[in-house]
Each structure stands twice: as C-alpha cells, then as structure tokens.
Design a protein around this motif. Structure first.
Motif, PDB file in Angstrom:
ATOM      1  N   GLU A 190      42.092  17.316  13.953  1.00  0.00           N
ATOM      2  CA  GLU A 190      41.610  18.547  13.330  1.00  0.00           C
ATOM      3  C   GLU A 190      42.359  19.771  13.857  1.00  0.00           C
ATOM      4  O   GLU A 190      42.681  20.691  13.101  1.00  0.00           O
ATOM      5  CB  GLU A 190      40.103  18.700  13.562  1.00  0.00           C
ATOM      6  CG  GLU A 190      39.245  17.699  12.808  1.00  0.00           C
ATOM      7  CD  GLU A 190      39.512  17.720  11.310  1.00  0.00           C
ATOM      8  OE1 GLU A 190      39.584  18.843  10.743  1.00  0.00           O
ATOM      9  OE2 GLU A 190      39.655  16.642  10.709  1.00  0.00           O
ATOM     10  N   LYS A 193      45.849  19.815  12.234  1.00  0.00           N
ATOM     11  CA  LYS A 193      45.778  20.268  10.844  1.00  0.00           C
ATOM     12  C   LYS A 193      45.727  21.794  10.769  1.00  0.00           C
ATOM     13  O   LYS A 193      46.425  22.421   9.965  1.00  0.00           O
ATOM     14  CB  LYS A 193      44.524  19.696  10.163  1.00  0.00           C
ATOM     15  CG  LYS A 193      44.585  18.227   9.824  1.00  0.00           C
ATOM     16  CD  LYS A 193      43.286  17.803   9.150  1.00  0.00           C
ATOM     17  CE  LYS A 193      43.253  16.320   8.858  1.00  0.00           C
ATOM     18  NZ  LYS A 193      41.974  15.908   8.226  1.00  0.00           N
ATOM     19  N   GLU A 194      44.897  22.391  11.623  1.00  0.00           N
ATOM     20  CA  GLU A 194      44.716  23.839  11.589  1.00  0.00           C
ATOM     21  C   GLU A 194      45.956  24.568  12.102  1.00  0.00           C
ATOM     22  O   GLU A 194      46.418  25.540  11.486  1.00  0.00           O
ATOM     23  CB  GLU A 194      43.495  24.217  12.427  1.00  0.00           C
ATOM     24  CG  GLU A 194      43.180  25.707  12.395  1.00  0.00           C
ATOM     25  CD  GLU A 194      41.903  26.027  13.158  1.00  0.00           C
ATOM     26  OE1 GLU A 194      41.664  27.222  13.436  1.00  0.00           O
ATOM     27  OE2 GLU A 194      41.157  25.080  13.487  1.00  0.00           O
ATOM     28  N   HIS A 197      49.128  23.630   9.785  1.00  0.00           N
ATOM     29  CA  HIS A 197      48.912  23.816   8.342  1.00  0.00           C
ATOM     30  C   HIS A 197      49.358  22.576   7.557  1.00  0.00           C
ATOM     31  O   HIS A 197      50.135  22.657   6.612  1.00  0.00           O
ATOM     32  CB  HIS A 197      49.658  25.060   7.842  1.00  0.00           C
ATOM     33  CG  HIS A 197      49.346  26.296   8.619  1.00  0.00           C
ATOM     34  ND1 HIS A 197      48.128  26.934   8.547  1.00  0.00           N
ATOM     35  CD2 HIS A 197      50.092  27.003   9.524  1.00  0.00           C
ATOM     36  CE1 HIS A 197      48.120  27.989   9.349  1.00  0.00           C
ATOM     37  NE2 HIS A 197      49.302  28.059   9.953  1.00  0.00           N
ATOM     38  N   VAL A 198      48.859  21.435   7.979  1.00  0.00           N
ATOM     39  CA  VAL A 198      49.193  20.165   7.331  1.00  0.00           C
ATOM     40  C   VAL A 198      47.903  19.459   6.922  1.00  0.00           C
ATOM     41  O   VAL A 198      46.808  19.803   7.382  1.00  0.00           O
ATOM     42  CB  VAL A 198      50.015  19.246   8.254  1.00  0.00           C
ATOM     43  CG1 VAL A 198      51.377  19.871   8.558  1.00  0.00           C
ATOM     44  CG2 VAL A 198      49.268  18.944   9.553  1.00  0.00           C
ATOM     45  N   ARG A 199      48.051  18.482   6.067  1.00  0.00           N
ATOM     46  CA  ARG A 199      46.898  17.697   5.616  1.00  0.00           C
ATOM     47  C   ARG A 199      47.376  16.296   5.250  1.00  0.00           C
ATOM     48  O   ARG A 199      48.569  16.047   5.062  1.00  0.00           O
ATOM     49  CB  ARG A 199      46.253  18.349   4.397  1.00  0.00           C
ATOM     50  CG  ARG A 199      47.183  18.492   3.214  1.00  0.00           C
ATOM     51  CD  ARG A 199      46.537  19.238   2.043  1.00  0.00           C
ATOM     52  NE  ARG A 199      47.507  19.488   0.988  1.00  0.00           N
ATOM     53  CZ  ARG A 199      47.839  18.616   0.039  1.00  0.00           C
ATOM     54  NH1 ARG A 199      47.236  17.416   0.010  1.00  0.00           N
ATOM     55  NH2 ARG A 199      48.730  18.924  -0.884  1.00  0.00           N
ATOM     56  N   ILE A 258      51.614  12.845   5.282  1.00  0.00           N
ATOM     57  CA  ILE A 258      51.249  14.154   5.809  1.00  0.00           C
ATOM     58  C   ILE A 258      52.107  15.202   5.111  1.00  0.00           C
ATOM     59  O   ILE A 258      53.336  15.087   5.092  1.00  0.00           O
ATOM     60  CB  ILE A 258      51.477  14.243   7.327  1.00  0.00           C
ATOM     61  CG1 ILE A 258      50.879  13.024   8.042  1.00  0.00           C
ATOM     62  CG2 ILE A 258      50.896  15.548   7.880  1.00  0.00           C
ATOM     63  CD1 ILE A 258      49.411  12.852   7.888  1.00  0.00           C
ATOM     64  N   ASN A 260      52.774  19.579   4.251  1.00  0.00           N
ATOM     65  CA  ASN A 260      52.522  20.936   4.733  1.00  0.00           C
ATOM     66  C   ASN A 260      51.985  21.818   3.609  1.00  0.00           C
ATOM     67  O   ASN A 260      51.689  21.321   2.509  1.00  0.00           O
ATOM     68  CB  ASN A 260      53.782  21.532   5.370  1.00  0.00           C
ATOM     69  CG  ASN A 260      54.946  21.651   4.383  1.00  0.00           C
ATOM     70  OD1 ASN A 260      54.757  21.582   3.162  1.00  0.00           O
ATOM     71  ND2 ASN A 260      56.145  21.830   4.912  1.00  0.00           N
ATOM     72  N   LEU A 325      47.144  12.325  13.110  1.00  0.00           N
ATOM     73  CA  LEU A 325      46.616  12.280  11.742  1.00  0.00           C
ATOM     74  C   LEU A 325      46.764  10.894  11.132  1.00  0.00           C
ATOM     75  O   LEU A 325      45.916  10.449  10.348  1.00  0.00           O
ATOM     76  CB  LEU A 325      47.316  13.317  10.856  1.00  0.00           C
ATOM     77  CG  LEU A 325      46.738  14.737  10.876  1.00  0.00           C
ATOM     78  CD1 LEU A 325      46.958  15.394  12.237  1.00  0.00           C
ATOM     79  CD2 LEU A 325      47.377  15.586   9.779  1.00  0.00           C
TER      80      LEU A 325
END
Length: 377
Positions: A190, A193-194, A197-199, A258, A260, A325
């Motif tokens: 987490e 990710k923050e 700036h990835v997911r 993953i 950006n 991730l």
C-alpha cells in the motif's frame, strides 16, 4: 570402437537429436521432457527469429552405430556484440558416462567455433535467456520443472576434466506460500502504491493484454534484464514470437501487471502450474493424447506445485518496493488454488536484490546451476 561425431542437418536427424535426451533419462524420475514442438521450433531457421543473427550446428556422437551423446554449437552475434566477446555457446548437451564421448562432443563445438573466429566456448546455455541454461551442480534429488534443465551428477566431472572453468552460477529456491498475505507485506504494498503512483492491473487473457498494452509487456522484460549474464537485446520479431507462443497458454490469474499513472507497464510477474508430471506422462509430445494431460495441468483449478517464471521491474522503478505488489496480488491466488510449493527459476548468484525478496516467505535454496567457459587455443 572410437567415438564417431556426426553433423545433424535435417529434420529426421533433429528428431533423433531430441529423442536422445528422452531416451537417456527415461528411467529418471526427476527429469522433465521438454515440449517436443518447442524443441523443433527452436532449431527451425524460418520460425525462430533468433536465426536472423545466429548460427548453429547440431552434433551427435555414435559408438558401434548407437547414439551415445548430443550437443549444439551456437553463435549469437547480437549477444556477442552486446558483451564485446567472441563466444561459441554450447547447449542441449547430453551424453552417457564416458569421457571419450563428452570430450569428442566438446571438441566438435570448439572446432566449429574456431573456424568461425570465436576465441572461447561457453555453456551450457541456449541462443538466449529464453532457452534452458546452466548445468545442475546441486539439487539432483528434486524434480526439474519444464523451465529448467536436469542432468546427471557425472556431467560436472566431465566438464571439469575437459578444462572448463566456472563463469557464473545461478541458484533456485523452493518457497512455501503463507496461508494469508503477511501484514508487513500488505502494508508495504500500500505504501509503494501511494508513493510511486502505481497500481495492479489484472487482465483476463492474452487478447486483452495485447489490446491494452501491445508489446510493452516484452519491452519491460528487455529493459529489466539487460544487465544480466549473456543477455541479448530482443528484436521486435523476437518479442512477438515469445508473446505468441507463451501468452495463449498462461492462466492470467497468475499474471501480475504493475502500471503507473500514465498506464505504462513498469513491472510484470508471472508463473504457471507445474506441468512436469504431464510432460513425463506424454514424453513432451502433444499427440496423440499428450495435449489432454498438458491442458488438464495448465487449466487445473487446484494444484500443489507452481513454477514462478519471472518477476521484472523497469530500471527506473527498481529499488522502490514494486515486488511487494506482485506477492500481495499472487498470494490470494496461491491460497485459492491450494498451492503448497512454489519453485523459482534460476537467479544469478550475484543478483542479491532478487534473492532478498524471498525474505517474506519460508524458503530454502535447493538447487545450483553453473555456466562454464574455456578459451579456444
């Protein structure tokens, strides 16, 4: 009688070349036969795009008319250029426990390479990192997955007796997945990710992957692996070739992408069910019934063993914890499918970053492989 070395130059001979290893290991419970069609395609000068800048010669050893060994001599000009070397590679090397046989095979590679201006012989490796590489020197009591070589222990003595010296080792791990995502790992994912700036983007199949990202999946692999041993920058045709071969058979539950904020892929990870038992049942051949065993293993909803094929992060996103991730995404699937053991592919002994990522899990280093080198005089 003396060992006779024969050049293999036709499809019938190529099939004998492939069959030799399966015959040599027919009673070995740890050996995994390669997929037969894949072996044929590797040496197809029209199908395999590596042939645009590579050459090879296959050799088989005979005594009293009986096949007793095989080897492939390979030159990848693009890799030699990238590393500023003149190496003839050797791979697909198998032989009975007779030094006269192994020495004759290695001599054939040496002479073939010398005639083409090479100054050292290096192996066992393939044309590229997508081929099998590394002689097994530890871990003979473990089953080899499809993505790894297996060889008898006596091979090591033959290599050393010939004067080949260690150039690099790879190690492999056996991982026991946790029964839930570790709190520390979930928290780390987490934060990453923050901060970065990835997911995670889960795609359902190869069509969706290609539609959304084209060939950039392969671009990330190319960028991430460029500093690894014997790396050869992939051409666009190579990227498309590997994508078209492997993506259609992948279970995309086990693909983690993953991206950006620009929707660019910055990391990829994927694995597959262990299909070594299916390959042993059919000898690696799809027909007449091998396709059933292999497809059943690939599409299984429950499995105990799993092969982690690769984790790659774009260089500008490395050292940012992106790997957390992958594992936060994959562990729930390991639990869902009942996976009890995960096998990694070979990791360079110098790649400490990759090795550190297993600290999240119960693990043991159980195999070691080696690439050798020897100057050609």
């Amino acid at each position: 009688m003396a060992v006779e070395i024969r050049e293999i130059n036709d499809r019938k001979g190529l099939k004998r070349f492939i069959d030799f290893a399966n015959d040599l290991y027919k009673d070995c419970p740890y050996y995994c036969p390669p997929l037969y069609f894949d072996e044929l395609n590797v040496f197809d000068r029209k199908k395999n795009p590596v042939m645009e800048f590579s050459d090879y010669q296959l050799f088989m050893a005979y005594r009293d008319g009986k096949a007793v060994g095989r080897i492939a001599a390979l030159i990848n000009e693009k890799a030699n250029e990238a590393w500023n070397v003149k190496h003839v590679r050797f791979g697909w090397m198998d032989f009975i426990d007779d030094y006269e046989v192994s020495a004759a095979l290695l001599d054939a590679v040496r002479d073939w390479g010398k005639a083409r201006g090479m100054d050292a012989m290096n192996g066992p490796v393939g044309f590229t990192d997508w081929d099998h590489e590394g002689l097994l020197i530890e871990g003979y009591e473990y089953v080899a997955p499809l993505a790894s070589l297996y060889n008898y222990p006596y091979y090591v003595e033959h290599m050393e007796r010939y004067g080949l010296k260690k150039e690099i080792d790879w190690i492999e791990y056996q991982i026991t997945p946790p029964t839930e995502v570790p709190e520390r790992l979930a928290r780390m994912a987490e934060i990453v990710k923050e901060r970065s700036h990835v997911r995670v983007d889960k795609v359902k199949n190869s069509r969706e992957l290609v539609r959304k990202y084209g060939i950039s999946f392969m671009d990330v692999l190319d960028e991430a692996y460029q500093k690894l041993y014997n790396f050869q920058p992939m051409t666009p045709r190579q990227k498309a070739y590997y994508r078209d071969i492997y993506f259609p058979i992948i279970n995309f539950d086990f693909v983690t992408i993953i991206v950006n904020e620009k929707d660019e892929i910055v990391g990829v990870g994927l694995g597959m069910p262990d299909i070594s038992d299916a390959c042993r049942k059919c000898g690696g051949k799809l027909f007449p019934f091998g396709w059933y065993h292999i497809l059943k293993a690939l599409k299984a909803k429950k499995m105990e063993h799993f092969d982690l094929l690769l984790v790659a992060v774009r260089p500008d996103y490395q050292d940012k914890g992106i790997n957390s991730l992958f594992f936060a995404d994959q562990i729930p699937y390991f639990i869902q499918y009942g996976i009890k053991r995960v096998e990694t592919t070979s990791i360079l002994e110098t790649n400490t970053k990759n090795q550190q990522q297993w600290s999240y899990f119960e693990h043991k280093q159980h195999k070691r492989r080696r690439a050798y080198i020897k100057p050609i005089e």
